[in-house]
Design a protein around this motif. Structure first.
Motif, mmCIF file in Angstrom:
data_model
loop_
_atom_site.group_PDB
_atom_site.id
_atom_site.type_symbol
_atom_site.label_atom_id
_atom_site.label_comp_id
_atom_site.label_asym_id
_atom_site.label_seq_id
_atom_site.Cartn_x
_atom_site.Cartn_y
_atom_site.Cartn_z
ATOM 1 N N ARG A 49 0.794 -1.190 0.108
ATOM 2 C CA ARG A 49 -0.035 0.107 0.058
ATOM 3 C C ARG A 49 1.034 1.198 -0.098
ATOM 4 N NH1 ARG A 49 -4.434 0.182 4.100
ATOM 5 N NH2 ARG A 49 -5.529 1.687 2.719
ATOM 6 N N ARG A 50 1.967 1.143 0.517
ATOM 7 C CA ARG A 50 2.930 2.405 0.592
ATOM 8 C C ARG A 50 3.966 2.471 -0.623
ATOM 9 N NH1 ARG A 50 3.421 0.415 6.005
ATOM 10 N NH2 ARG A 50 5.631 -0.212 5.441
ATOM 11 N N ASP A 51 3.953 1.436 -1.431
ATOM 12 C CA ASP A 51 4.730 1.277 -2.556
ATOM 13 C C ASP A 51 4.570 1.851 -3.715
ATOM 14 O OD1 ASP A 51 6.487 0.520 -4.862
ATOM 15 O OD2 ASP A 51 6.188 -1.658 -4.224
ATOM 16 N N PRO A 52 4.899 3.081 -4.166
ATOM 17 C CA PRO A 52 4.553 3.993 -5.388
ATOM 18 C C PRO A 52 4.238 3.198 -6.593
ATOM 19 C CG PRO A 52 6.273 5.080 -4.130
ATOM 20 C CD PRO A 52 6.204 3.654 -3.691
ATOM 21 N N GLU A 53 5.193 2.175 -6.898
ATOM 22 C CA GLU A 53 5.212 1.416 -8.003
ATOM 23 C C GLU A 53 3.894 0.486 -8.221
ATOM 24 O OE1 GLU A 53 7.671 -1.984 -10.322
ATOM 25 O OE2 GLU A 53 8.907 -0.521 -9.402
ATOM 26 N N PHE A 54 3.645 -0.261 -6.884
ATOM 27 C CA PHE A 54 2.522 -1.054 -6.955
ATOM 28 C C PHE A 54 1.277 -0.041 -7.020
ATOM 29 C CE2 PHE A 54 -1.092 -2.736 -4.530
ATOM 30 C CZ PHE A 54 -1.081 -4.019 -4.885
#
Length: 75
Positions: A49-54
């Motif tokens: 949830r914190r991963d910009p790519e995801f």
């Protein structure tokens, strides 16, 4: 951490080596295997949830599903 609220029972198949490591962690922490796995899954979801790519992939996926739903609704 004990489950709170509604829960869903799931079956998980993992390699014996990983299962033994999880059992060892649970024993050392005086916890349950289920709690160790729940905690690990919660941490994994939080990282995603914190991963910009995801998040970018998620937004693309949502747009694609919206396009497909609109195609069905218009059909």
């Amino acid at each position: 951490m004990a489950p709170q609220g509604d829960t869903k029972s799931m079956t998980l198949r993992i390699e014996e080596t990983l299962a033994e490591r999880v059992r060892t962690i649970a024993e050392v922490e005086e916890s349950t295997v289920s709690d160790v796995i729940r905690d690990a899954l919660a941490e994994h979801v939080d990282r995603r949830r914190r991963d910009p790519e995801f998040q970018a992939m998620l937004k693309r996926n949502l747009r694609r599903h919206e396009e497909l739903l609109n195609l069905l609704a218009d059909g």
